[in-house]
Design an enzyme around this catalytic site. Structure first.
Site, PDB file in Angstrom:
ATOM      1  N   CYS A   2       0.840  -1.185   0.000  1.00  0.00           N
ATOM      2  CA  CYS A   2       0.000   0.000   0.000  1.00  0.00           C
ATOM      3  C   CYS A   2       0.879   1.240   0.000  1.00  0.00           C
ATOM      4  O   CYS A   2       2.012   1.216   0.467  1.00  0.00           O
ATOM      5  CB  CYS A   2      -0.949   0.079   1.196  1.00  0.00           C
ATOM      6  SG  CYS A   2      -2.036  -1.328   1.343  1.00  0.00           S
ATOM      7  N   ARG A  27       3.261  -0.027  -5.233  1.00  0.00           N
ATOM      8  CA  ARG A  27       3.131  -0.630  -3.900  1.00  0.00           C
ATOM      9  C   ARG A  27       1.797  -1.354  -3.731  1.00  0.00           C
ATOM     10  O   ARG A  27       1.588  -2.058  -2.730  1.00  0.00           O
ATOM     11  CB  ARG A  27       3.243   0.450  -2.821  1.00  0.00           C
ATOM     12  CG  ARG A  27       4.517   1.263  -2.877  1.00  0.00           C
ATOM     13  CD  ARG A  27       4.514   2.322  -1.801  1.00  0.00           C
ATOM     14  NE  ARG A  27       4.552   1.714  -0.487  1.00  0.00           N
ATOM     15  CZ  ARG A  27       5.646   1.369   0.150  1.00  0.00           C
ATOM     16  NH1 ARG A  27       6.820   1.577  -0.410  1.00  0.00           N
ATOM     17  NH2 ARG A  27       5.599   0.818   1.339  1.00  0.00           N
ATOM     18  N   TRP A  75      -3.070  -2.579  -1.637  1.00  0.00           N
ATOM     19  CA  TRP A  75      -2.777  -3.976  -1.950  1.00  0.00           C
ATOM     20  C   TRP A  75      -3.477  -4.776  -0.855  1.00  0.00           C
ATOM     21  O   TRP A  75      -3.071  -4.739   0.307  1.00  0.00           O
ATOM     22  CB  TRP A  75      -1.275  -4.221  -1.925  1.00  0.00           C
ATOM     23  CG  TRP A  75      -0.869  -5.585  -2.405  1.00  0.00           C
ATOM     24  CD1 TRP A  75      -0.615  -5.961  -3.690  1.00  0.00           C
ATOM     25  CD2 TRP A  75      -0.627  -6.744  -1.604  1.00  0.00           C
ATOM     26  NE1 TRP A  75      -0.254  -7.280  -3.732  1.00  0.00           N
ATOM     27  CE2 TRP A  75      -0.252  -7.796  -2.469  1.00  0.00           C
ATOM     28  CE3 TRP A  75      -0.711  -7.002  -0.226  1.00  0.00           C
ATOM     29  CZ2 TRP A  75       0.045  -9.069  -2.014  1.00  0.00           C
ATOM     30  CZ3 TRP A  75      -0.416  -8.281   0.231  1.00  0.00           C
ATOM     31  CH2 TRP A  75      -0.034  -9.295  -0.667  1.00  0.00           C
ATOM     32  N   ASN A 101      -0.788   2.080   5.736  1.00  0.00           N
ATOM     33  CA  ASN A 101       0.051   1.074   5.082  1.00  0.00           C
ATOM     34  C   ASN A 101       0.593   0.182   6.183  1.00  0.00           C
ATOM     35  O   ASN A 101       1.269   0.675   7.096  1.00  0.00           O
ATOM     36  CB  ASN A 101       1.200   1.749   4.330  1.00  0.00           C
ATOM     37  CG  ASN A 101       2.259   0.746   3.900  1.00  0.00           C
ATOM     38  OD1 ASN A 101       1.947  -0.410   3.623  1.00  0.00           O
ATOM     39  ND2 ASN A 101       3.503   1.167   3.867  1.00  0.00           N
ATOM     40  N   GLY A 102       0.298  -1.113   6.104  1.00  0.00           N
ATOM     41  CA  GLY A 102       0.788  -2.031   7.135  1.00  0.00           C
ATOM     42  C   GLY A 102      -0.273  -3.050   7.474  1.00  0.00           C
ATOM     43  O   GLY A 102      -1.192  -3.295   6.673  1.00  0.00           O
ATOM     44  N   GLU A 481      16.590 -16.633 -11.038  1.00  0.00           N
ATOM     45  CA  GLU A 481      16.114 -15.260 -11.232  1.00  0.00           C
ATOM     46  C   GLU A 481      15.364 -15.133 -12.568  1.00  0.00           C
ATOM     47  O   GLU A 481      14.317 -14.494 -12.635  1.00  0.00           O
ATOM     48  CB  GLU A 481      17.304 -14.298 -11.145  1.00  0.00           C
ATOM     49  CG  GLU A 481      16.968 -12.844 -11.370  1.00  0.00           C
ATOM     50  CD  GLU A 481      15.931 -12.265 -10.414  1.00  0.00           C
ATOM     51  OE1 GLU A 481      15.546 -12.934  -9.444  1.00  0.00           O
ATOM     52  OE2 GLU A 481      15.470 -11.140 -10.681  1.00  0.00           O
ATOM     53  N   LYS A 485      11.493 -13.921 -12.903  1.00  0.00           N
ATOM     54  CA  LYS A 485      11.126 -12.761 -13.748  1.00  0.00           C
ATOM     55  C   LYS A 485      10.008 -13.155 -14.697  1.00  0.00           C
ATOM     56  O   LYS A 485       9.027 -12.459 -14.841  1.00  0.00           O
ATOM     57  CB  LYS A 485      12.312 -12.303 -14.593  1.00  0.00           C
ATOM     58  CG  LYS A 485      13.351 -11.403 -14.047  1.00  0.00           C
ATOM     59  CD  LYS A 485      12.979 -10.046 -13.601  1.00  0.00           C
ATOM     60  CE  LYS A 485      12.369 -10.065 -12.239  1.00  0.00           C
ATOM     61  NZ  LYS A 485      13.175  -9.953 -11.109  1.00  0.00           N
ATOM     62  N   GLU A 488       6.589 -13.926 -12.875  1.00  0.00           N
ATOM     63  CA  GLU A 488       5.893 -12.828 -12.201  1.00  0.00           C
ATOM     64  C   GLU A 488       5.277 -11.821 -13.170  1.00  0.00           C
ATOM     65  O   GLU A 488       4.252 -11.235 -12.858  1.00  0.00           O
ATOM     66  CB  GLU A 488       6.772 -12.133 -11.151  1.00  0.00           C
ATOM     67  CG  GLU A 488       7.847 -11.203 -11.663  1.00  0.00           C
ATOM     68  CD  GLU A 488       8.586 -10.470 -10.542  1.00  0.00           C
ATOM     69  OE1 GLU A 488       9.802 -10.329 -10.654  1.00  0.00           O
ATOM     70  OE2 GLU A 488       7.948 -10.049  -9.568  1.00  0.00           O
ATOM     71  N   HIS A 504      16.149 -36.325 -11.814  1.00  0.00           N
ATOM     72  CA  HIS A 504      15.662 -36.967 -10.585  1.00  0.00           C
ATOM     73  C   HIS A 504      14.161 -36.756 -10.405  1.00  0.00           C
ATOM     74  O   HIS A 504      13.666 -36.775  -9.272  1.00  0.00           O
ATOM     75  CB  HIS A 504      16.451 -36.447  -9.387  1.00  0.00           C
ATOM     76  CG  HIS A 504      17.905 -36.804  -9.466  1.00  0.00           C
ATOM     77  ND1 HIS A 504      18.367 -38.070  -9.205  1.00  0.00           N
ATOM     78  CD2 HIS A 504      18.985 -36.076  -9.850  1.00  0.00           C
ATOM     79  CE1 HIS A 504      19.680 -38.099  -9.399  1.00  0.00           C
ATOM     80  NE2 HIS A 504      20.082 -36.901  -9.796  1.00  0.00           N
ATOM     81  N   LYS A 602       5.430  -3.930  -4.927  1.00  0.00           N
ATOM     82  CA  LYS A 602       6.876  -3.770  -4.956  1.00  0.00           C
ATOM     83  C   LYS A 602       7.518  -4.078  -3.608  1.00  0.00           C
ATOM     84  O   LYS A 602       8.536  -4.726  -3.514  1.00  0.00           O
ATOM     85  CB  LYS A 602       7.190  -2.335  -5.366  1.00  0.00           C
ATOM     86  CG  LYS A 602       8.666  -1.992  -5.430  1.00  0.00           C
ATOM     87  CD  LYS A 602       9.251  -2.505  -6.706  1.00  0.00           C
ATOM     88  CE  LYS A 602      10.740  -2.291  -6.815  1.00  0.00           C
ATOM     89  NZ  LYS A 602      11.340  -3.244  -7.743  1.00  0.00           N
TER      90      LYS A 602
END
Ligand code: M6R
Length: 607
Positions: A2, A27, A75, A101-102, A481, A485, A488, A504, A602
């Site tokens: 947020c 965010r 968010w 925010n939190g 990575e 990428k 997402e 395996h 983010k």
């Protein structure tokens, strides 16, 4: 997650708040809202969906006049995205509005208590608690009400508050969530992050946990935990407003990928004197380093992938035992930590909840904590024993690129520094490594200028359902990575495997046309990788190989992308660049929202 903003001054606030929220959308972006205090009456507008929906509804601000206001981009954590759950939340009598925010941990208990006192809730959020709790405690003195509220609430919060009895005033308070205060001429600002206010001011300060800030157009007062007035030291932000804009690129992600050579150079070059590494850290004495029994590298997501690469780099260069760990796991296990342990926390934002908790746990157990952080003044930067900043500049796209690259560069400098102190590297090797480091940004530039083959590969991969990334050692770290990428931002399922591990179990998923991105090293593991590629090719895989310029590769691969030669420990830095571009172009072909992928934010400030 947020984002919050606040403004008080001589201008109409809604356009300023909308613009600030736009730069905070990274965010969270499932709903947004604004509250404006016009004389002594509060007006609120909120909307589910992207900020553009709210901006449209408000005709870019025309419909919500006033010079004092707060805004929020959400968010969702408690309650689905909807108009009702969007912030600001307002007390029942319409006197107090709050953006948050939190996350509040004891909100269920508080909600029951407030319902017992006759309050009615209209949302499913934890945030609504603040509006009712402040209303309950408010007897004409907002400071007192906030102190009482803080004693009741457990959790993380950065709050922007308006109270209709305080015209022209924005009130802010934080605990474990980021907050910056911006100072202007006859106007003042709050925000979750600097880019939201950069257009208006670069003079800022960062409140500490528990401090309450009262902003009016011509004054900013800060009160400490016991009600005492506090003088804050202001700082000048080095970034200018253009750093947080797209600068002609279609997406922030593309702009930030192209900024990688600069981010690498800024993180490396000032810290090299000849072949000697000189990072600005003071806590790692020779005596401490000699006695270090173990180095833990703790982080989340892409920053964790830097940690995986760092294991190979640090172990080879320093001879120390290195263990990368996910912060969300590390904080809940019982790591063996002593005063001889070095814990390295890697974080772009410096505000990731799990990384903060892991850092505090490591410190509590007596370890020395060094952090690699991008955001100045962030919680992790402030609380760790030593900080090695990455100079990537503001990163806006949710998918990290330049911060990841800068983190790797910080690791290289650190590894050289430790190796030189411990004498585990000789002069010749140090010179070779430092020269390769200096040349890295230019090689990155070269690699980032070639897109056509990657675009072709992206078009081949864009309709796939599963994609595999394979590599060995450092290339395995880069594969992890590359896979993250891709998934997402393009929403294609992908997995990264240590190439030798494929047979395996996972190889059973390879069938005709399954794409496999293979990172082909030169040196001792080339032939091993060649065998792994043949194994998947024999089962029908479409192979995209990333190979060093001198690695011979023929029929085994369908498409080959070349990586310039560099020191073997730096190869991962180059290998990841085409993988970022690949993810970008696959997402582009699929019409995805590249800078703001679904369900993500983010900065993950909740557990
Ligand atoms: O701010 P941090 O570096 O602590 O964030 C850690 C992860 O959330 C982050 O790297 C995430 O995985 C990236 N958005 C992936 O691109």
């Amino acid at each position: 997650m947020c984002g919050i903003v606040g403004y008080t001054g001589y201008r109409q606030c809604t356009p300023i708040l909308l613009e600030g929220l736009k730069s905070l959308e990274y965010r969270g972006y499932d709903s947004s809202g604004i509250a404006v205090l016009e004389n002594d009456s509060l007006h609120v507008e909120k909307a589910e969906g992207r900020l553009a929906v709210l901006a449209d509804r408000l005709q870019e601000g025309v419909l919500l006049p006033g010079k004092t206001g707060i805004g929020h981009t959400r968010w969702a954590t408690h309650g689905k995205p909807s108009d009702e759950n969007a912030h600001p939340h307002v007390s029942e009598n319409g006197k107090i509005a709050v953006v948050h925010n939190g996350i509040i941990e004891n909100y269920r208990k508080l909600k029951e208590e407030l319902i017992g006192k006759g309050y009615h809730f209209v949302s499913d959020t934890d945030t609504e608690i603040f509006a009712h709790l402040l209303d309950y405690y408010f007897r004409g003195n907002i400071l007192e009400a906030i102190y009482k509220m803080m004693r009741k609430v457990n959790g993380a919060y950065a709050l922007g508050i308006l109270c209709d009895e305080m015209p022209g005033t924005v009130i802010a308070v934080k605990k474990d969530s980021p907050l910056v205060v911006g100072l202007g001429k006859d106007e003042n600002f709050i925000a979750s992050d600097v880019p939201a206010i950069l257009k208006h001011t670069r003079t800022v300060f960062y409140p500490e946990d528990g401090e309450i800030v009262i902003l009016r157009p011509d004054s900013v007062e800060v009160y400490g935990k016991d009600g005492e007035r506090i003088e804050k030291e202001v700082e000048a932000v080095a970034w200018d407003a253009s750093a947080a804009e797209k600068g002609g690129y279609p997406h922030f992600m593309m702009k930030e990928m192209m900024e990688q050579p600069r981010a690498m150079a800024d993180t490396i070059l000032p810290r090299l004197a000849g072949s000697v590494a000189q990072p600005e850290i003071s806590g790692l004495s020779e005596a401490f380093l000699r006695n270090v029994d173990k180095i833990y590298i703790v982080a989340c997501g892409s920053a964790y992938h830097v940690g995986v690469a760092a294991k190979y780099i640090l172990e080879e260069m320093t001879g120390k035992n290195v263990e990368p760990d996910l912060a969300s796991e590390f904080r809940y296990r019982v790591p063996i930590l002593t005063e001889h342990s070095l814990v390295i926390i890697i974080s772009q934002s410096g505000e990731t909840a799990d990384s903060i908790a892991a850092m505090r746990e490591a410190k509590r157990r007596g370890a020395h904590v060094l952090s690699i952080v991008n955001v100045l003044g962030s919680t992790i930067a402030k609380e760790s024993d030593d900080v090695l900043y990455t100079w990537a500049g503001p990163e806006i796209a949710v998918a990290t690129t330049k911060a990841y690259s800068a983190q790797l560069c910080a690791v290289y400098v650190l590894a050289l520094y430790i190796a030189e102190i411990l004498g585990t590297i000789n002069l010749e090797e140090a010179e070779r490594f430092a020269a390769a480091l200096r040349a890295l940004p230019e090689k990155a530039e070269e690699l980032l200028s070639e897109h056509s083959k990657i675009q072709y590969a992206a078009s081949r991969l864009s309709s796939s359902h599963n994609i595999f990334f394979i590599g060995r050692n450092l290339e395995f770290a880069a594969a992890m990575e590359g896979s993250l990428k891709l998934k997402e931002i393009s929403y294609i399922h992908s997995e990264a495997y240590a190439a030798g591990e494929l047979k395996h179990g996972t190889i059973s998923l390879i069938e005709e046309g399954t794409p496999v991105v293979a990172l082909m090293t030169s040196g001792a593991l080339t032939d091993k990788m060649r065998s792994n590629i043949r194994e998947v090719k024999a089962r029908g895989a479409f192979v995209l190989a990333l190979a060093d310029v001198d690695v011979e590769i023929g029929e085994e691969a369908d498409v080959v992308l070349r990586i310039p030669k560099t020191h073997h420990l730096l190869r991962t830095s180059l290998a990841v660049l085409p993988l970022q571009l690949l993810a970008y172009y696959v997402a582009l072909v699929r019409g995805c929202d590249i800078d703001k992928p679904r369900n993500l934010a983010k900065s993950v400030t909740v557990e």
